[in-house]
Design a protein around this motif. Structure first.
Motif, PDB file in Angstrom:
ATOM      1  N   ALA A 122       0.830  -1.208   0.000  1.00 48.24           N
ATOM      2  CA  ALA A 122       0.000   0.000   0.000  1.00 48.24           C
ATOM      3  C   ALA A 122       0.865   1.260   0.000  1.00 48.24           C
ATOM      4  O   ALA A 122       0.559   2.244  -0.695  1.00 48.24           O
ATOM      5  CB  ALA A 122      -0.930  -0.007   1.209  1.00 48.24           C
ATOM      6  N   LEU A 123       1.952   1.260   0.773  1.00 49.02           N
ATOM      7  CA  LEU A 123       2.837   2.419   0.811  1.00 49.02           C
ATOM      8  C   LEU A 123       3.536   2.629  -0.527  1.00 49.02           C
ATOM      9  O   LEU A 123       3.736   3.764  -0.972  1.00 49.02           O
ATOM     10  CB  LEU A 123       3.864   2.256   1.932  1.00 49.02           C
ATOM     11  CG  LEU A 123       3.301   2.212   3.356  1.00 49.02           C
ATOM     12  CD1 LEU A 123       4.417   1.958   4.360  1.00 49.02           C
ATOM     13  CD2 LEU A 123       2.547   3.482   3.699  1.00 49.02           C
ATOM     14  N   LEU A 125       2.230   1.881  -3.407  1.00 48.08           N
ATOM     15  CA  LEU A 125       1.207   2.490  -4.252  1.00 48.08           C
ATOM     16  C   LEU A 125       1.125   3.990  -4.006  1.00 48.08           C
ATOM     17  O   LEU A 125       1.004   4.790  -4.949  1.00 48.08           O
ATOM     18  CB  LEU A 125      -0.159   1.845  -3.996  1.00 48.08           C
ATOM     19  CG  LEU A 125      -0.477   0.537  -4.713  1.00 48.08           C
ATOM     20  CD1 LEU A 125      -1.817  -0.003  -4.250  1.00 48.08           C
ATOM     21  CD2 LEU A 125      -0.496   0.740  -6.230  1.00 48.08           C
ATOM     22  N   ALA A 126       1.172   4.366  -2.726  1.00 50.98           N
ATOM     23  CA  ALA A 126       1.091   5.793  -2.394  1.00 50.98           C
ATOM     24  C   ALA A 126       2.258   6.562  -3.011  1.00 50.98           C
ATOM     25  O   ALA A 126       2.081   7.631  -3.611  1.00 50.98           O
ATOM     26  CB  ALA A 126       1.078   5.976  -0.885  1.00 50.98           C
ATOM     27  N   LEU A 127       3.457   6.028  -2.892  1.00 48.72           N
ATOM     28  CA  LEU A 127       4.629   6.722  -3.413  1.00 48.72           C
ATOM     29  C   LEU A 127       4.645   6.708  -4.938  1.00 48.72           C
ATOM     30  O   LEU A 127       5.123   7.655  -5.571  1.00 48.72           O
ATOM     31  CB  LEU A 127       5.899   6.078  -2.851  1.00 48.72           C
ATOM     32  CG  LEU A 127       6.085   6.273  -1.340  1.00 48.72           C
ATOM     33  CD1 LEU A 127       7.267   5.461  -0.843  1.00 48.72           C
ATOM     34  CD2 LEU A 127       6.277   7.754  -1.003  1.00 48.72           C
ATOM     35  N   ARG A 128       4.121   5.652  -5.547  1.00 48.89           N
ATOM     36  CA  ARG A 128       4.026   5.613  -6.994  1.00 48.89           C
ATOM     37  C   ARG A 128       3.056   6.690  -7.496  1.00 48.89           C
ATOM     38  O   ARG A 128       3.217   7.228  -8.580  1.00 48.89           O
ATOM     39  CB  ARG A 128       3.531   4.243  -7.457  1.00 48.89           C
ATOM     40  CG  ARG A 128       4.602   3.329  -7.957  1.00 48.89           C
ATOM     41  CD  ARG A 128       5.216   3.845  -9.233  1.00 48.89           C
ATOM     42  NE  ARG A 128       6.454   3.116  -9.533  1.00 48.89           N
ATOM     43  CZ  ARG A 128       7.490   3.647 -10.123  1.00 48.89           C
ATOM     44  NH1 ARG A 128       7.504   4.940 -10.435  1.00 48.89           N
ATOM     45  NH2 ARG A 128       8.551   2.929 -10.396  1.00 48.89           N
ATOM     46  N   ASN A 129       2.031   6.979  -6.715  1.00 45.49           N
ATOM     47  CA  ASN A 129       1.032   7.955  -7.115  1.00 45.49           C
ATOM     48  C   ASN A 129       1.455   9.388  -6.781  1.00 45.49           C
ATOM     49  O   ASN A 129       0.892  10.326  -7.261  1.00 45.49           O
ATOM     50  CB  ASN A 129      -0.310   7.628  -6.480  1.00 45.49           C
ATOM     51  CG  ASN A 129      -1.025   6.508  -7.224  1.00 45.49           C
ATOM     52  OD1 ASN A 129      -1.687   6.759  -8.206  1.00 45.49           O
ATOM     53  ND2 ASN A 129      -0.850   5.271  -6.773  1.00 45.49           N
ATOM     54  N   THR A 200       5.133  19.655   7.665  1.00 45.84           N
ATOM     55  CA  THR A 200       5.849  18.675   6.858  1.00 45.84           C
ATOM     56  C   THR A 200       6.843  19.377   5.941  1.00 45.84           C
ATOM     57  O   THR A 200       6.697  20.561   5.623  1.00 45.84           O
ATOM     58  CB  THR A 200       4.874  17.844   6.005  1.00 45.84           C
ATOM     59  OG1 THR A 200       4.248  18.700   5.036  1.00 45.84           O
ATOM     60  CG2 THR A 200       3.799  17.220   6.872  1.00 45.84           C
ATOM     61  N   GLU A 201       7.833  18.630   5.492  1.00 43.30           N
ATOM     62  CA  GLU A 201       8.872  19.201   4.637  1.00 43.30           C
ATOM     63  C   GLU A 201       8.537  19.078   3.160  1.00 43.30           C
ATOM     64  O   GLU A 201       9.324  19.447   2.297  1.00 43.30           O
ATOM     65  CB  GLU A 201      10.217  18.527   4.933  1.00 43.30           C
ATOM     66  CG  GLU A 201      10.698  18.771   6.361  1.00 43.30           C
ATOM     67  CD  GLU A 201      12.009  18.084   6.645  1.00 43.30           C
ATOM     68  OE1 GLU A 201      12.520  17.395   5.736  1.00 43.30           O
ATOM     69  OE2 GLU A 201      12.527  18.245   7.755  1.00 43.30           O
ATOM     70  N   GLY A 202       7.380  18.541   2.856  1.00 40.35           N
ATOM     71  CA  GLY A 202       6.952  18.383   1.470  1.00 40.35           C
ATOM     72  C   GLY A 202       5.566  17.784   1.446  1.00 40.35           C
ATOM     73  O   GLY A 202       4.956  17.559   2.497  1.00 40.35           O
ATOM     74  N   PRO A 203       5.019  17.523   0.259  1.00 41.15           N
ATOM     75  CA  PRO A 203       3.671  16.952   0.183  1.00 41.15           C
ATOM     76  C   PRO A 203       3.614  15.567   0.821  1.00 41.15           C
ATOM     77  O   PRO A 203       4.573  14.794   0.740  1.00 41.15           O
ATOM     78  CB  PRO A 203       3.407  16.887  -1.324  1.00 41.15           C
ATOM     79  CG  PRO A 203       4.756  16.893  -1.953  1.00 41.15           C
ATOM     80  CD  PRO A 203       5.626  17.717  -1.069  1.00 41.15           C
ATOM     81  N   VAL A 204       2.512  15.261   1.457  1.00 44.05           N
ATOM     82  CA  VAL A 204       2.305  13.964   2.100  1.00 44.05           C
ATOM     83  C   VAL A 204       1.644  13.028   1.100  1.00 44.05           C
ATOM     84  O   VAL A 204       0.616  13.363   0.513  1.00 44.05           O
ATOM     85  CB  VAL A 204       1.426  14.120   3.362  1.00 44.05           C
ATOM     86  CG1 VAL A 204       1.107  12.751   3.949  1.00 44.05           C
ATOM     87  CG2 VAL A 204       2.144  14.985   4.390  1.00 44.05           C
ATOM     88  N   ALA A 205       2.227  11.870   0.879  1.00 43.93           N
ATOM     89  CA  ALA A 205       1.701  10.924  -0.090  1.00 43.93           C
ATOM     90  C   ALA A 205       0.462  10.208   0.437  1.00 43.93           C
ATOM     91  O   ALA A 205      -0.506  10.011  -0.297  1.00 43.93           O
ATOM     92  CB  ALA A 205       2.768   9.903  -0.465  1.00 43.93           C
ATOM     93  N   ALA A 206       0.496   9.792   1.713  1.00 42.61           N
ATOM     94  CA  ALA A 206      -0.594   8.964   2.229  1.00 42.61           C
ATOM     95  C   ALA A 206      -0.726   9.108   3.730  1.00 42.61           C
ATOM     96  O   ALA A 206       0.236   9.448   4.426  1.00 42.61           O
ATOM     97  CB  ALA A 206      -0.354   7.493   1.878  1.00 42.61           C
TER      98      ALA A 206
END
Length: 440
Positions: A122-123, A125-129, A200-206
């Motif tokens: 699942a993680l 997938l989140a990083l791929r997206n 956060t230091e950048g966008p949060v994926a999930a």
């Protein structure tokens, strides 16, 4: 004793000493189980126990169900291993079945052999997206999923772990001082939003969380929490991953806790109860997030045909036997019994459900809510001596819950007997410890 039995006893004794995950010299209190049927297990001495752990909450369908065993045997006769570049009939049938019973919108499925790897899928997938975890969460014991879970005591693996942001959670039993549970939820939601937008230091994926925290203490959440977390994720473009390794496949009285609470996950992680006692786990995802590239997520035994065939039989049995409804009825009975016990036992601070995800939190004082960790282990040991195996929360003496989570098809008589034993041992532990706290 025959030479064969002597040799076997010697091998067992030596085996206890050399197991890597045991303390030095072995664990003399750990049972050796030799047989399981339904909600019962037997040790090597032939003693029978009512298993209120469903073996790590995995046997939602009772242990060694003949339908599951026969499916596994038949699959073993046909083909025991196929690499992930091939299909098997059971794989295709289970994939179709799980998507058909999944929460709305989850129309893709992938498999692996245990929950930790499913969370990692699942993680990925989140990083791929395009990481993040909540306090007291538990998502597994791989290097990555330990980093996403509540802090592991004496963690020696930090140098290998990715950095996750652990968000605060509200506590329905122990809200922040001066706040009600609703006010605590409202404040925590504001803090979560603040952290995700400014901390956060950048966008949060999930964002990943359990709808009911399992190993973290059976911590539940209000309807507002689930709704507003979904809204925050939508607003900020964050993938919402719901970890249902413990809560899925009927445990809460619905097929998924996401159905029970009206959650709309982008990805749902399942495991434990899906395999009918065989290792199996996986993810359900919305089609638009199924973005793996070749080689992103392949395991040699990730689609183990025997586990998949067993899982297909187990999920069909959960549906055919109406085990969601059984879990609801048994859970209501157990909760009613435990709440009655709470009026007589000062140790019981809180009673939690739904379905057969039932537990009691033990406290030394109901006013201070001081956790009764030693008392929990005493209850566990005394109950096991009397033939009932309850679950303890967390590990290494860190928790103060007694869990009542047997197979969903446990008989009412066995469930009643288990609760009778719990009542008896609570009385004994309270007498021994002189537990303080009023019955108000």
């Amino acid at each position: 004793m025959t030479d064969t039995l002597i040799h076997q006893a010697q091998a067992h004794a030596r085996g206890r000493e050399v197991l890597l995950h045991e303390p030095a010299g072995g664990d003399p209190d750990k049972l050796t189980l030799v047989k399981a049927r339904g909600s019962l297990v037997w040790d090597e001495a032939g003693k029978e126990y009512i298993d209120c752990t469903a073996q790590a909450w995995s046997n939602n369908l009772g242990a060694n169900d003949p339908r599951v065993i026969e499916a596994a045997i038949e699959q073993t006769r046909q083909i025991t291993h196929a690499r992930p570049t091939f299909h098997t009939p059971a794989l295709l049938e289970l994939a179709e079945l799980l998507v058909s019973i999944a929460p709305d919108g989850l129309d893709r499925v992938g498999f692996t052999l245990h929950g930790s790897m499913a969370v990692e899928t699942a993680l990925k997938l989140a990083l791929r997206n395009r990481p993040d975890a909540r306090h007291d969460a538990y998502h597994g014991r791989s290097i990555t999923t330990m980093a996403a879970s509540w802090p592991h005591p004496g963690n020696a693996f930090g140098v290998l772990q990715p950095q996750f942001l652990r968000l605060p959670r509200p506590d329905l039993y122990r809200p922040r001082p001066g706040l009600t549970a609703d006010q605590d939820t409202e404040l925590t939601l504001k803090v979560v939003r603040d952290i995700l937008t400014k901390g956060t230091e950048g966008p949060v994926a999930a964002l990943i969380y359990e709808p009911i925290q399992g190993n973290g203490g059976h911590n539940g959440f209000s309807e507002r929490w689930h709704r507003d977390i979904r809204e925050i994720c939508d607003e900020l473009g964050i993938m919402l991953i719901i970890d249902e390794v413990q809560t899925g496949l009927g445990r809460t009285g619905r097929m998924w806790a996401s159905d029970y609470y009206g959650i709309e996950p982008a990805v749902l992680v399942f495991g434990k109860g899906v395999g009918g006692g065989f290792p199996l786990a996986g993810v359900l995802a919305k089609n638009r997030f199924a973005a793996f590239l070749p080689g992103d997520d392949q395991l040699t035994f990730g689609q183990f045909p025997v586990s998949v065939a067993a899982g297909l039989a187990a999920v069909r049995a959960i549906i055919d036997d109406g085990l969601c409804e059984r879990a609801t009825a048994h859970g209501e009975y157990a909760t009613e019994r435990l709440r009655e016990m709470q009026t007589r036992h000062p140790l019981i601070g809180d009673v939690r459900s739904p379905g057969l995800m039932v537990s009691i939190e033990l406290v030394r004082d109901r006013v201070t809510k001081e956790p009764a960790t030693a008392e929990v282990h005493a209850v566990f040991e005394l109950a096991q001596e009397r033939g009932v195996i309850f679950g303890e929360s967390r590990y290494a003496g860190l928790g103060n819950l007694i869990k009542v989570k047997p197979p969903l098809d446990i008989s009412r008589d066995h469930l009643a007997t288990a609760l009778d034993v719990l009542d008896e041992v609570l009385t004994e532990v309270e007498k021994t410890t002189g537990t303080a706290g009023g019955l108000s």
